[in-house]
Design a protein around this motif. Sequence first.
Motif, PDB file in Angstrom:
ATOM      1  N   GLN A   1     -34.459  29.101 -26.700  1.00 34.19           N
ATOM      2  CA  GLN A   1     -35.888  29.322 -26.915  1.00 34.19           C
ATOM      3  C   GLN A   1     -36.508  28.278 -27.824  1.00 34.19           C
ATOM      4  OE1 GLN A   1     -36.589  33.337 -28.175  1.00 34.19           O
ATOM      5  NE2 GLN A   1     -35.894  34.241 -26.247  1.00 34.19           N
ATOM      6  N   ALA A   2     -35.770  27.829 -28.829  1.00 33.26           N
ATOM      7  CA  ALA A   2     -36.311  26.827 -29.749  1.00 33.26           C
ATOM      8  C   ALA A   2     -36.620  25.521 -29.022  1.00 33.26           C
ATOM      9  CB  ALA A   2     -35.325  26.574 -30.880  1.00 33.26           C
TER      10      ALA A   2
ATOM     11  N   SER B   1     -44.747  22.295 -26.053  1.00 27.82           N
ATOM     12  CA  SER B   1     -46.064  22.839 -26.373  1.00 27.82           C
ATOM     13  C   SER B   1     -46.367  22.783 -27.868  1.00 27.82           C
ATOM     14  CB  SER B   1     -46.185  24.292 -25.886  1.00 27.82           C
ATOM     15  OG  SER B   1     -45.183  25.102 -26.468  1.00 27.82           O
ATOM     16  N   SER B   2     -45.346  22.760 -28.718  1.00 28.12           N
ATOM     17  CA  SER B   2     -45.591  22.695 -30.164  1.00 28.12           C
ATOM     18  C   SER B   2     -45.778  21.268 -30.660  1.00 28.12           C
ATOM     19  CB  SER B   2     -44.437  23.351 -30.925  1.00 28.12           C
ATOM     20  OG  SER B   2     -43.226  22.643 -30.729  1.00 28.12           O
TER      21      SER B   2
END
Length: 225
Positions: free
Chosen positions: A213-214, A220-221
């Motif tokens: 997930q990271a 997007s981050s």
Amino acid sequence: MVKCALQGFKRMHSSPARRKEPITPLILGQVLTAHGRSDASLADLRILFICFVSFAGFSRFSDLSGLTRKDCKFAQDRMTLHLSSSKTDQFRQGSVVTIARTHKRTCPVSAAERYFTAMGDTQDSPLPVLRRLVKTKSGLRSTIHPLSYTRTREVVLDAIRPFVPDVSLFGLHSLRAGGATAACNSNVSPFLISKQGRWHSERSRNAYLKPDQAVSLVASSSLGL
């Protein structure tokens, strides 16, 4: 036209392929704890060889099943495996897989060395490194007969069974997928992942990757929003 219609029918009525879950470094660490004791049997050491070398080499069963002892070379910082043939080697020119010596308890090179020492094969032995074992009065010893795909799969699934919630979600390809996914999660370049796994297309390589997930949040981050 008939060919196009047939392809359309297959797309409409076929079920999507279910990829096996990748085995993680955490699972491998637990397998090592269970099977890597100082008094480990030959069967234990064979499990470690299959799991750690397949994971680090992004290898298929066919890659390991074709290996002989003389195909495996050791150096101070690495082990190299010469694959005389591979699924991705269409012209049978052979390829070389390089696996680093990490000097950690989970080092795949150390796992291979322990296994080969226990096997007792000479360095130029033409016998396959994955072989069946038989019980004798003095313990397990290897035969000259190669280990089958079915038996290898059973050995691996039995080894990971205590450490996964549903072993049916895993298979031998879980080791290849696990190594590639771990490399992806560690930001190894796609080129190097493809090279280690002998993938010739992005599509084939990406089918094996399941980023955590990271990593999935990185794109997007990083947009400055």
